[in-house]
Design an enzyme around this catalytic site. Structure first.
Site, mmCIF file in Angstrom:
data_model
loop_
_atom_site.group_PDB
_atom_site.id
_atom_site.type_symbol
_atom_site.label_atom_id
_atom_site.label_comp_id
_atom_site.label_asym_id
_atom_site.label_seq_id
_atom_site.Cartn_x
_atom_site.Cartn_y
_atom_site.Cartn_z
ATOM 1 N N LYS A 119 -6.525 10.381 6.438
ATOM 2 C CA LYS A 119 -6.433 9.398 5.356
ATOM 3 C C LYS A 119 -4.965 9.188 4.940
ATOM 4 O O LYS A 119 -4.581 8.077 4.555
ATOM 5 C CB LYS A 119 -7.247 9.851 4.143
ATOM 6 C CG LYS A 119 -8.760 9.941 4.376
ATOM 7 C CD LYS A 119 -9.333 8.613 4.861
ATOM 8 C CE LYS A 119 -9.603 8.607 6.341
ATOM 9 N NZ LYS A 119 -10.114 7.310 6.847
ATOM 10 N N ARG A 132 6.388 -5.918 9.126
ATOM 11 C CA ARG A 132 6.135 -7.178 9.836
ATOM 12 C C ARG A 132 6.141 -8.380 8.889
ATOM 13 O O ARG A 132 5.864 -9.498 9.301
ATOM 14 C CB ARG A 132 4.781 -7.094 10.549
ATOM 15 C CG ARG A 132 4.745 -6.061 11.665
ATOM 16 C CD ARG A 132 3.330 -5.717 12.064
ATOM 17 N NE ARG A 132 2.577 -6.913 12.434
ATOM 18 C CZ ARG A 132 1.274 -7.082 12.209
ATOM 19 N NH1 ARG A 132 0.584 -6.136 11.580
ATOM 20 N NH2 ARG A 132 0.671 -8.181 12.577
ATOM 21 N N GLN A 137 -1.700 -9.546 3.706
ATOM 22 C CA GLN A 137 -2.712 -8.528 3.997
ATOM 23 C C GLN A 137 -2.653 -7.351 3.025
ATOM 24 O O GLN A 137 -3.545 -6.493 3.035
ATOM 25 C CB GLN A 137 -2.553 -8.036 5.442
ATOM 26 C CG GLN A 137 -2.880 -9.111 6.476
ATOM 27 C CD GLN A 137 -2.701 -8.617 7.896
ATOM 28 O OE1 GLN A 137 -1.601 -8.575 8.419
ATOM 29 N NE2 GLN A 137 -3.801 -8.237 8.522
ATOM 30 N N HIS A 142 -7.062 -3.560 -0.328
ATOM 31 C CA HIS A 142 -6.446 -2.737 0.722
ATOM 32 C C HIS A 142 -5.728 -1.530 0.123
ATOM 33 O O HIS A 142 -5.960 -0.385 0.538
ATOM 34 C CB HIS A 142 -5.456 -3.597 1.518
ATOM 35 C CG HIS A 142 -4.693 -2.834 2.550
ATOM 36 N ND1 HIS A 142 -5.129 -2.678 3.846
ATOM 37 C CD2 HIS A 142 -3.504 -2.169 2.476
ATOM 38 C CE1 HIS A 142 -4.268 -1.940 4.521
ATOM 39 N NE2 HIS A 142 -3.264 -1.631 3.722
ATOM 40 N N HIS A 145 -8.122 0.933 -1.807
ATOM 41 C CA HIS A 145 -8.946 1.709 -0.888
ATOM 42 C C HIS A 145 -8.153 2.871 -0.288
ATOM 43 O O HIS A 145 -8.645 4.008 -0.217
ATOM 44 C CB HIS A 145 -9.473 0.798 0.222
ATOM 45 C CG HIS A 145 -10.366 1.476 1.203
ATOM 46 N ND1 HIS A 145 -11.540 2.096 0.855
ATOM 47 C CD2 HIS A 145 -10.254 1.654 2.546
ATOM 48 C CE1 HIS A 145 -12.120 2.611 1.918
ATOM 49 N NE2 HIS A 145 -11.359 2.368 2.967
ATOM 50 N N TYR A 183 -10.321 -2.839 17.266
ATOM 51 C CA TYR A 183 -9.995 -4.255 17.034
ATOM 52 C C TYR A 183 -8.490 -4.439 16.851
ATOM 53 O O TYR A 183 -7.892 -5.354 17.424
ATOM 54 C CB TYR A 183 -10.751 -4.765 15.810
ATOM 55 C CG TYR A 183 -10.237 -6.098 15.316
ATOM 56 C CD1 TYR A 183 -10.567 -7.279 15.980
ATOM 57 C CD2 TYR A 183 -9.406 -6.174 14.196
ATOM 58 C CE1 TYR A 183 -10.081 -8.499 15.549
ATOM 59 C CE2 TYR A 183 -8.919 -7.393 13.755
ATOM 60 C CZ TYR A 183 -9.254 -8.553 14.433
ATOM 61 O OH TYR A 183 -8.763 -9.756 14.003
ATOM 62 N N LYS A 200 -14.654 -9.526 14.625
ATOM 63 C CA LYS A 200 -13.819 -9.241 13.448
ATOM 64 C C LYS A 200 -14.657 -9.318 12.172
ATOM 65 O O LYS A 200 -14.544 -8.461 11.288
ATOM 66 C CB LYS A 200 -12.664 -10.242 13.383
ATOM 67 C CG LYS A 200 -11.780 -10.077 12.154
ATOM 68 C CD LYS A 200 -10.691 -11.139 12.130
ATOM 69 C CE LYS A 200 -9.849 -11.002 10.872
ATOM 70 N NZ LYS A 200 -8.797 -12.054 10.800
ATOM 71 N N THR A 204 -16.308 -6.050 8.789
ATOM 72 C CA THR A 204 -16.551 -6.056 7.350
ATOM 73 C C THR A 204 -18.021 -5.794 7.050
ATOM 74 O O THR A 204 -18.356 -5.085 6.091
ATOM 75 C CB THR A 204 -16.121 -7.401 6.732
ATOM 76 O OG1 THR A 204 -14.770 -7.679 7.088
ATOM 77 C CG2 THR A 204 -16.231 -7.346 5.206
ATOM 78 N N GLN A 207 -18.635 -2.192 7.344
ATOM 79 C CA GLN A 207 -18.110 -1.500 6.168
ATOM 80 C C GLN A 207 -19.070 -1.606 4.990
ATOM 81 O O GLN A 207 -19.295 -0.624 4.264
ATOM 82 C CB GLN A 207 -16.734 -2.075 5.802
ATOM 83 C CG GLN A 207 -15.633 -1.702 6.784
ATOM 84 C CD GLN A 207 -14.328 -2.419 6.500
ATOM 85 O OE1 GLN A 207 -14.311 -3.631 6.273
ATOM 86 N NE2 GLN A 207 -13.232 -1.692 6.511
#
Length: 266
Positions: A119, A132, A137, A142, A145, A183, A200, A204, A207
């Site tokens: 983790k 990048r 994103q 994100h 989590h 992926y 893709k 989700t 999840q």
């Protein structure tokens, strides 16, 4: 109160073997600093650092990272599945932390520790986004989590000496991450294929199914096995957090896949 918090962070892990032999487990300060630095970098400092720089080409780094993550998560998933279904050492109706003298305690100890380490490694996902300049994103979902997974798994392991009821979550999570990093690997290998990968969307969905199963298992224990010795507070934490993640991932799923599709049909 301040003294109690300092003492909590400074005391070693409950399991004396982990406290003496496993890095990060003799003090809570190191992981706390890691999370503070992570948040500072991905939310502010990283963007300042990249302000006058072009996005870094880290394709090869990401390919290696994603392959290693797939291998790492598959191994943890297989071991986790073995412990609850194939050669069960846990009772799925109430998964309690194994006592220190249990013959499978060394296995539980290593697996839960490696899961926590994984983790922490996952935090690199967001670091790569910054390098990048893929800032879109870096969403609340994100970051929330990632921080939640590191902090919750780490402190549960330190305080209780194992995962207990969280074993189901960890096993499902490693399966999801095996698919997810597969992926990511294909996307990094051939960016042109990214938009054509039909699965893709289903990552989700997997999840969401994961959190529904976690929620259901937690409810079963709370309703049908109230004598379970795993701390009731943590059982409600599982119930609450799985509900929150269903809401957050559900909202993301609707906004990303349902609403755009309905607009096209209008």
């Amino acid at each position: 109160m301040g003294v109690d918090i300092i003492e909590l962070f400074s005391r070693p892990a409950k399991d004396p073997v982990m406290a003496s032999s496993f890095p990060l487990m003799n003090s809570g300060w190191t992981v706390t600093v890691i999370l503070v630095v992570y948040l500072a970098f991905v939310l502010k400092l990283g963007k300042i650092f990249m302000q006058n720089r072009n996005p870094y080409n880290i394709k090869n780094v990401m390919l290696v990272y994603n392959v290693l993550q797939v291998i790492y998560n598959v191994i943890l998933f297989l071991y986790g599945l073995d412990m609850i279904l194939i050669h069960p050492i846990y009772n799925i109706r109430c998964i309690e932390v194994l006592p220190l003298d249990h013959p499978f305690k060394p296995t539980e100890r290593i697996l839960t520790y490696l899961y926590v380490v994984n983790k922490i490694i996952d935090l690199l996902d967001t670091v790569f986004f910054v390098l990048r300049k893929s800032y879109k994103q870096i969403t609340f979902l994100h970051v929330y989590h990632h921080v939640l997974m590191v902090s919750s798994t780490y402190w549960i392991l330190r305080i209780y000496g194992g995962s207990g009821q969280f074993h189901v979550m960890g096993t499902l999570n490693t399966f999801v991450h095996s698919v997810m990093y597969s992926y990511y690997f294909i996307s990094a290998l051939s960016p042109g294929l990214k938009s054509s990968l039909w699965w893709k969307r289903y990552i989700t969905e997997i999840q969401l199914i994961q959190f529904v199963i976690i929620l259901a298992q937690s409810l079963i224990v709370l309703i049908f096995n109230p004598s379970c010795q795993f701390p009731i507070f943590l059982q409600y934490v599982i119930l609450t957090q799985s509900s929150v993640m269903i809401i957050l991932f559900g909202k993301f799923y609707i906004n990303t896949y349902i609403k755009p599709k309905s607009k096209k049909t209008q």
